[in-house]
Design an enzyme around this catalytic site. Structure first.
Site, PDB file in Angstrom:
ATOM      1  N   SER A   1       0.845  -1.191   0.000  1.00 56.33           N
ATOM      2  CA  SER A   1       0.000   0.000   0.000  1.00 56.33           C
ATOM      3  C   SER A   1       0.882   1.243   0.000  1.00 56.33           C
ATOM      4  O   SER A   1       2.099   1.154   0.107  1.00 56.33           O
ATOM      5  CB  SER A   1      -0.869   0.004   1.248  1.00 56.33           C
ATOM      6  OG  SER A   1      -0.027   0.196   2.372  1.00 56.33           O
ATOM      7  N   LYS A   2       0.223   2.402  -0.078  1.00 63.81           N
ATOM      8  CA  LYS A   2       0.961   3.672  -0.059  1.00 63.81           C
ATOM      9  C   LYS A   2       1.790   3.803   1.219  1.00 63.81           C
ATOM     10  O   LYS A   2       2.892   4.321   1.207  1.00 63.81           O
ATOM     11  CB  LYS A   2      -0.028   4.836  -0.119  1.00 63.81           C
ATOM     12  CG  LYS A   2      -0.593   5.048  -1.497  1.00 63.81           C
ATOM     13  CD  LYS A   2      -0.655   6.551  -1.805  1.00 63.81           C
ATOM     14  CE  LYS A   2      -1.129   6.796  -3.226  1.00 63.81           C
ATOM     15  NZ  LYS A   2      -2.579   6.846  -3.335  1.00 63.81           N
ATOM     16  N   ARG A   3       1.214   3.343   2.340  1.00 64.75           N
ATOM     17  CA  ARG A   3       1.915   3.485   3.608  1.00 64.75           C
ATOM     18  C   ARG A   3       3.233   2.716   3.623  1.00 64.75           C
ATOM     19  O   ARG A   3       4.261   3.219   4.054  1.00 64.75           O
ATOM     20  CB  ARG A   3       1.015   3.039   4.758  1.00 64.75           C
ATOM     21  CG  ARG A   3       1.159   3.981   5.946  1.00 64.75           C
ATOM     22  CD  ARG A   3       0.262   3.596   7.078  1.00 64.75           C
ATOM     23  NE  ARG A   3       0.968   2.711   7.990  1.00 64.75           N
ATOM     24  CZ  ARG A   3       0.432   1.645   8.545  1.00 64.75           C
ATOM     25  NH1 ARG A   3      -0.803   1.307   8.262  1.00 64.75           N
ATOM     26  NH2 ARG A   3       1.125   0.923   9.385  1.00 64.75           N
TER      27      ARG A   3
END
Ligand code: GLU
Length: 496
Positions: A258-260
């Site tokens: 994910s982006k995180r």
């Protein structure tokens, strides 16, 4: 069958909505490999119809990243080609015309429902615990009535007329046949009220008009895959070979990337964005090798050049199993490819890192140190840590690091003085001239080589880890070596 000699026409179709990441790079690479392998073409198509998600500069980043990776398209917005335009916003009329062909054939219909009406229906469905779907209201509209409302300037979209019954069988090259019941599918919008198409219509129309033979895309499109196949069949076109690539898993192996996770990776000196990888000192050869194997069922850590990848690529070998994003492997491949670069080439690639760090770089020194530090480089910017001292006037050793293991400052100073005498007596310092007398000194003092060489290493390079000591001293030169050893003696004397 897929690697038959028939030239493949393949495309990557990114939306300019953010940074160019690993997923896009892998799609681009597989496209490129198949095109080169079969003597076909790799096409870049910019899918920019979602104006709300459009990001300024994203398109340039796509071109730059493909060029940096060394896998540029054969056709695309910047290079042209016979199948353009290659930006979807420049192809509006084509989509409008095709949406109406489907209406005329009875596979689509204009829909006048307002956003408010649709929201209300959706809410009612949710209250009834039904999956949200189009109510079907405008499907039944009389065509003359629909034409009148359009004429009167009413807003409308065009929706696909999904059969309420039956099944759709699709065929994914990696997964085989997939059967879906049509009642789980919706009357998807093909053309939006702003006159722009959705992905569903635009991609199918373009893939057909651009003569695409193989579609490589992310497996997030599996959910709407039956719709796409129905659209292609409604037009009466041939289907391409569909290849839905595996998803990426977090480095931990648990859950999707994910982006995180992307942000976390950067803290650690890694990134999922190609542009960052370049800044971090990764080389295209290493990055390509790494991403090639994410989803490619060949031996895990084969070091391959782009030519070898072309040679070995086979669509039949791709795997649908999720691919782990393993940055340790990236480091492994990057280091391996750095070691394969010829000296001049590697020198040219590390030079900008020295310049950016503020060093003034002279070519002879750069060429002399490149083979010395090559073995230790994982990323190009490691050249600073391992070889920055070559370009410095002076070094600043940490006093405590000048003290050899098991000895004190006084004794270390004595050893440094003896080494200084040896060096002063040499016509010049080289591996051949300096090592034998230094080894004799080690024996004479009944010490371990590392104790003596350790003091000198820190004195001359300013650090405890360095390229081979004698070769390094040779590059630095007698005068500067003497100055640095003298400085170390002074520091040690002050401590003792
Ligand atoms: N624009 C789509 C995306 O970025 C392209 C998918 C495809 O390759 O068909 O996901």
């Amino acid at each position: 069958m897929t690697n038959s000699l028939k030239p493949a026409r393949v495309r990557m179709a990114p939306s300019p909505t953010g940074h160019f990441h690993l997923g896009s790079a892998r799609t681009a690479l597989y496209n490129y490999l198949l095109a080169r392998k079969t003597g076909g073409q790799f096409i870049l198509r910019i899918e920019d119809t979602d104006r709300k998600r459009f990001v300024e500069g994203a398109e340039e980043e796509i071109f730059d990243s493909l060029n940096w990776l060394g896998i540029p398209p054969d056709e695309g917005p910047h290079v042209g080609g016979h199948y353009g335009p290659y930006r979807q916003t420049e192809r509006r009329d084509i989509y409008l015309e095709h949406a109406w062909i489907l209406v005329e054939k009875g596979f689509a219909f204009p829909c006048f429902c307002t956003p408010e009406e649709l929201a209300k229906v959706r809410q009612e469905q949710q209250e009834r615990k039904q999956n949200p779907h189009y109510s079907g209201k405008c499907r039944a509209l009389d065509p003359t009535e629909a034409a009148r409302r359009i004429e009167a300037g009413e807003n409308y979209v065009i929706r696909f007329k999904m059969p309420y019954e039956g099944t759709t069988t699709t065929h994914d090259h990696l997964r085989g046949a997939i059967v879906t019941e049509n009642r789980y599918l919706d009357d998807f919008v093909l053309l939006k009220s702003d006159g722009l198409p959705t992905y569903h219509l635009a991609a199918m129309v373009d893939d057909h008009l651009m003569d695409i033979t193989h579609v490589f895309r992310g497996s997030e499109w599996l959910a709407t895959f039956p719709l796409h196949v129905q659209i292609v069949r409604a037009f009466g076109w041939d289907e391409p070979v569909w290849v839905h690539l595996s998803v990426f898993l977090k480095p931990s192996g648990k859950g999707k990337m994910s982006k995180r996770e992307g942000a976390e990776a950067l803290k650690d000196g890694h990134s999922i964005f190609v542009k960052d990888l370049e800044q971090l000192g990764y080389i295209p050869e290493g990055v390509l090798n790494w991403i090639a194997l994410m989803g490619w069922g060949v031996a895990e850590d084969d070091v391959m050049s782009l030519e070898q990848m072309i040679e070995r690529f086979d669509v039949d070998h791709l795997t649908p199993s999720p691919a782990g994003v393993n940055f340790a492997k990236l480091d492994h491949f990057n280091g391996a490819h750095i070691r394969l670069l010829p000296t001049e080439e590697l020198a040219a690639r590390i030079k900008p890192f020295y310049l950016r760090a503020g060093y003034s770089v002279d070519e002879p020194t750069l060429l002399a140190i490149t083979p010395l530090i090559r073995e230790r480089l994982v990323t190009l910017d490691d050249c600073l840590a391992f070889g920055g001292f070559f370009f410095q006037e002076t070094v600043e050793p940490k006093p405590e690091e000048l003290i050899a293991k098991g000895l004190d400052a006084k004794r270390s100073a004595e050893i440094a003085r003896k080494a200084y005498e040896i060096f002063s007596g040499l016509p010049e310092i080289s591996h051949e001239t300096a090592e034998p007398p230094l080894r004799e000194l080690v024996e004479e003092l009944e010490l371990k080589p590392n104790q003596v060489f350790g003091i000198l290493r820190v004195a001359v390079t300013g650090q405890t880890v360095s390229p081979p000591l004698f070769e390094s001293m040779e590059v630095i030169g007698k005068e500067m070596v003497l100055a640095r050893v003298r400085n170390a003696i002074e520091i040690l004397e002050k401590m003792g």
